[in-house]
Enzyme design. Structure first.
Site, PDB file in Angstrom:
ATOM      1  N   LYS A  68       0.824  -1.221   0.000  1.00  0.00           N
ATOM      2  CA  LYS A  68       0.000   0.000   0.000  1.00  0.00           C
ATOM      3  C   LYS A  68       0.858   1.271   0.000  1.00  0.00           C
ATOM      4  CE  LYS A  68      -3.962  -2.138   2.226  1.00  0.00           C
ATOM      5  NZ  LYS A  68      -4.953  -2.110   3.309  1.00  0.00           N
ATOM      6  N   ASP A 104      -9.952   2.256   2.659  1.00  0.00           N
ATOM      7  CA  ASP A 104      -9.928   1.650   4.005  1.00  0.00           C
ATOM      8  C   ASP A 104     -10.432   2.655   5.041  1.00  0.00           C
ATOM      9  OD1 ASP A 104      -8.848  -0.801   3.244  1.00  0.00           O
ATOM     10  OD2 ASP A 104      -6.778  -0.136   3.552  1.00  0.00           O
TER      11      ASP A 104
HETATM   12  P1  NDP Z   1       1.952  -3.405   9.359  1.00  0.00           P
HETATM   13  O1  NDP Z   1       2.851  -4.572   9.124  1.00  0.00           O
HETATM   14  O2  NDP Z   1       2.186  -2.115   8.648  1.00  0.00           O
HETATM   15  O3  NDP Z   1       1.955  -3.066  10.950  1.00  0.00           O
HETATM   16  C1  NDP Z   1       1.870  -4.101  11.880  1.00  0.00           C
HETATM   17  C2  NDP Z   1       1.650  -3.507  13.278  1.00  0.00           C
HETATM   18  O4  NDP Z   1       1.447  -4.618  14.182  1.00  0.00           O
HETATM   19  C3  NDP Z   1       2.835  -2.707  13.812  1.00  0.00           C
HETATM   20  O5  NDP Z   1       2.343  -1.652  14.615  1.00  0.00           O
HETATM   21  C4  NDP Z   1       3.559  -3.749  14.679  1.00  0.00           C
HETATM   22  O6  NDP Z   1       4.302  -3.197  15.751  1.00  0.00           O
HETATM   23  C5  NDP Z   1       2.400  -4.514  15.244  1.00  0.00           C
HETATM   24  N1  NDP Z   1       2.781  -5.854  15.699  1.00  0.00           N
HETATM   25  C6  NDP Z   1       3.180  -6.886  14.901  1.00  0.00           C
HETATM   26  N2  NDP Z   1       3.481  -7.962  15.663  1.00  0.00           N
HETATM   27  C7  NDP Z   1       3.295  -7.577  16.955  1.00  0.00           C
HETATM   28  C8  NDP Z   1       3.443  -8.249  18.211  1.00  0.00           C
HETATM   29  N3  NDP Z   1       3.865  -9.521  18.277  1.00  0.00           N
HETATM   30  N4  NDP Z   1       3.127  -7.573  19.351  1.00  0.00           N
HETATM   31  C9  NDP Z   1       2.704  -6.269  19.277  1.00  0.00           C
HETATM   32  N5  NDP Z   1       2.545  -5.586  18.126  1.00  0.00           N
HETATM   33  C10 NDP Z   1       2.831  -6.237  16.971  1.00  0.00           C
HETATM   34  O7  NDP Z   1       0.464  -3.964   9.081  1.00  0.00           O
HETATM   35  P2  NDP Z   1      -0.842  -3.150   8.593  1.00  0.00           P
HETATM   36  O8  NDP Z   1      -0.881  -1.894   9.381  1.00  0.00           O
HETATM   37  O9  NDP Z   1      -0.878  -3.071   7.118  1.00  0.00           O
HETATM   38  O10 NDP Z   1      -2.051  -4.128   9.023  1.00  0.00           O
HETATM   39  C11 NDP Z   1      -2.414  -4.336  10.376  1.00  0.00           C
HETATM   40  C12 NDP Z   1      -3.639  -5.258  10.445  1.00  0.00           C
HETATM   41  O11 NDP Z   1      -4.807  -4.626   9.907  1.00  0.00           O
HETATM   42  C13 NDP Z   1      -3.466  -6.565   9.654  1.00  0.00           C
HETATM   43  O12 NDP Z   1      -3.976  -7.628  10.465  1.00  0.00           O
HETATM   44  C14 NDP Z   1      -4.352  -6.345   8.442  1.00  0.00           C
HETATM   45  O13 NDP Z   1      -4.829  -7.571   7.927  1.00  0.00           O
HETATM   46  C15 NDP Z   1      -5.488  -5.524   9.051  1.00  0.00           C
HETATM   47  N6  NDP Z   1      -6.266  -4.764   8.045  1.00  0.00           N
HETATM   48  C16 NDP Z   1      -7.604  -5.036   7.885  1.00  0.00           C
HETATM   49  C17 NDP Z   1      -8.380  -4.341   6.939  1.00  0.00           C
HETATM   50  C18 NDP Z   1      -9.849  -4.649   6.782  1.00  0.00           C
HETATM   51  O14 NDP Z   1     -10.420  -4.262   5.746  1.00  0.00           O
HETATM   52  N7  NDP Z   1     -10.505  -5.302   7.717  1.00  0.00           N
HETATM   53  C19 NDP Z   1      -7.768  -3.307   6.084  1.00  0.00           C
HETATM   54  C20 NDP Z   1      -6.356  -3.064   6.368  1.00  0.00           C
HETATM   55  C21 NDP Z   1      -5.647  -3.794   7.290  1.00  0.00           C
HETATM   56  P3  NDP Z   1       5.864  -2.789  15.572  1.00  0.00           P
HETATM   57  O15 NDP Z   1       5.873  -1.415  14.952  1.00  0.00           O
HETATM   58  O16 NDP Z   1       6.368  -2.812  16.960  1.00  0.00           O
HETATM   59  O17 NDP Z   1       6.485  -3.841  14.695  1.00  0.00           O
END
Ligand code: NDP
Length: 279
Positions: A68, A104
């Site tokens: 994205k 979104d």
């Molecule tokens: P990114 O990879 O950009 O960000 C992931 C986030 O999750 C970061 O803040 C990361 O923290 C955190 N994270 C990952 N693992 C852990 C952990 N073990 N403990 C704590 N925090 C954690 O992902 P996106 O922002 O693109 O997507 C996030 C979610 O939103 C996904 O599940 C995606 O499928 C969902 N989504 C759903 C949509 C819908 O239409 N329903 C639309 C868009 C997204 P850190 O910075 O510390 O790594």
């Protein structure tokens, strides 16, 4: 000449996506000769996918994880929402140029509006500071929220998100702060990628009980998750990510076709597809 019969989902991976299961019935319901395809795209292939679109070899595309932000950077024109989110999930080719939008943001807010949430009096906690979190914070700001606390495992990513949006209502905080913020939060959102597999919670379990009894816990994941279970166990209302998914898709559909999306058709198809995959 644009090939109006193809729309696709660009991402890596895309095989798990529910989008074809509710987009195709929408095109069919309107009698449009369009196929919604899956376009698995490793990062190295992204430029050629976009070139195909620019050349008019499809009517449009959705973009999902992890492209994205890269897609945003490659657009010729973007909507204001896409610019503020720094991410594009919908592409429309127009006269040899690519227009990018972020639906979104719209999809996220719909179920909250349907519940009559009063944003002006609302403090929200957003868990996560990735691409989805940034779009959600933009949606909440536009809805008129009083304050958004961005709580992330990696604190400086939350700080960068707040700096990028430059709005004093956005306050970054480390994970350890969530329990103290909970008693004044009307909304707790899981925008981390935790929840698709496994049992891990993105926040301490005690946070759910510390929320006011009228709070809503909202998980962007469109499956049953430990986050949603913990919210229900604590007696809090919950929303999963299926409505967001369908409404972002409906807005994308309208951008590609210029016609109102058959939202009911899309919703029923998405619910059935999720059930067929075991919820
Ligand atoms: P990114 O990879 O950009 O960000 C992931 C986030 O999750 C970061 O803040 C990361 O923290 C955190 N994270 C990952 N693992 C852990 C952990 N073990 N403990 C704590 N925090 C954690 O992902 P996106 O922002 O693109 O997507 C996030 C979610 O939103 C996904 O599940 C995606 O499928 C969902 N989504 C759903 C949509 C819908 O239409 N329903 C639309 C868009 C997204 P850190 O910075 O510390 O790594």
């Amino acid at each position: 000449m644009t090939d109006h019969r193809r729309v696709g989902l660009i991402g890596d991976p895309v095989e798990h996506s529910l989008s074809p299961a509710f987009q195709q019935p929408a095109f069919d319901a309107l009698g449009l000769d369009v196929r919604y395809e899956l376009w698995p795209t490793p990062l190295a292939m992204l430029p050629s996918r976009l070139d195909d679109l620019r050349a008019g070899r499809a009517r449009g595309a959705n973009v999902t994880v992890p492209h994205k932000e890269a897609a945003f950077a490659a657009m010729d024109d973007v909507s204001d929402l896409a610019r503020r989110a720094g991410a594009v999930n919908t592409i429309v080719p127009r006269d040899g140029r690519l227009y990018g939008d972020n639906t979104d943001i719209y999809g996220f807010i719909v179920p909250l509006r349907e519940r009559g949430v009063r944003f002006a009096a609302l403090d929200a906690i957003v868990l996560g500071a990735g691409g989805a979190a940034r779009g959600i914070v933009v949606a909440l700001l536009d809805a008129g929220v009083r304050r958004v606390h961005v709580v992330n495992r990696t604190a400086d990513r939350a700080e960068r998100l707040a700096a990028a949006l430059a709005d004093e209502r956005v306050v970054p905080a480390p994970s350890s702060a969530a329990i103290a913020l909970a008693p004044s939060a009307g909304l707790l959102i899981n925008a981390t990628s935790l929840g698709w597999d496994g049992q891990e919670l993105p926040v301490d379990r005690g946070v759910f009980a510390a929320l006011p009894s009228t709070s809503i816990a909202y998980d962007l994941t469109y499956r049953e998750t430990p986050f949603l279970r913990a919210a229900r166990d604590a007696g809090r209302a919950s929303i999963d990510g299926l409505s967001m998914l369908v409404h972002q898709g409906a807005r994308s559909f309208e951008l590609w076709t210029g016609q109102p999306a058959p939202v009911e058709v899309m919703w029923k198809a998405a619910v059935a597809a999720r059930a067929a995959r075991g919820g």
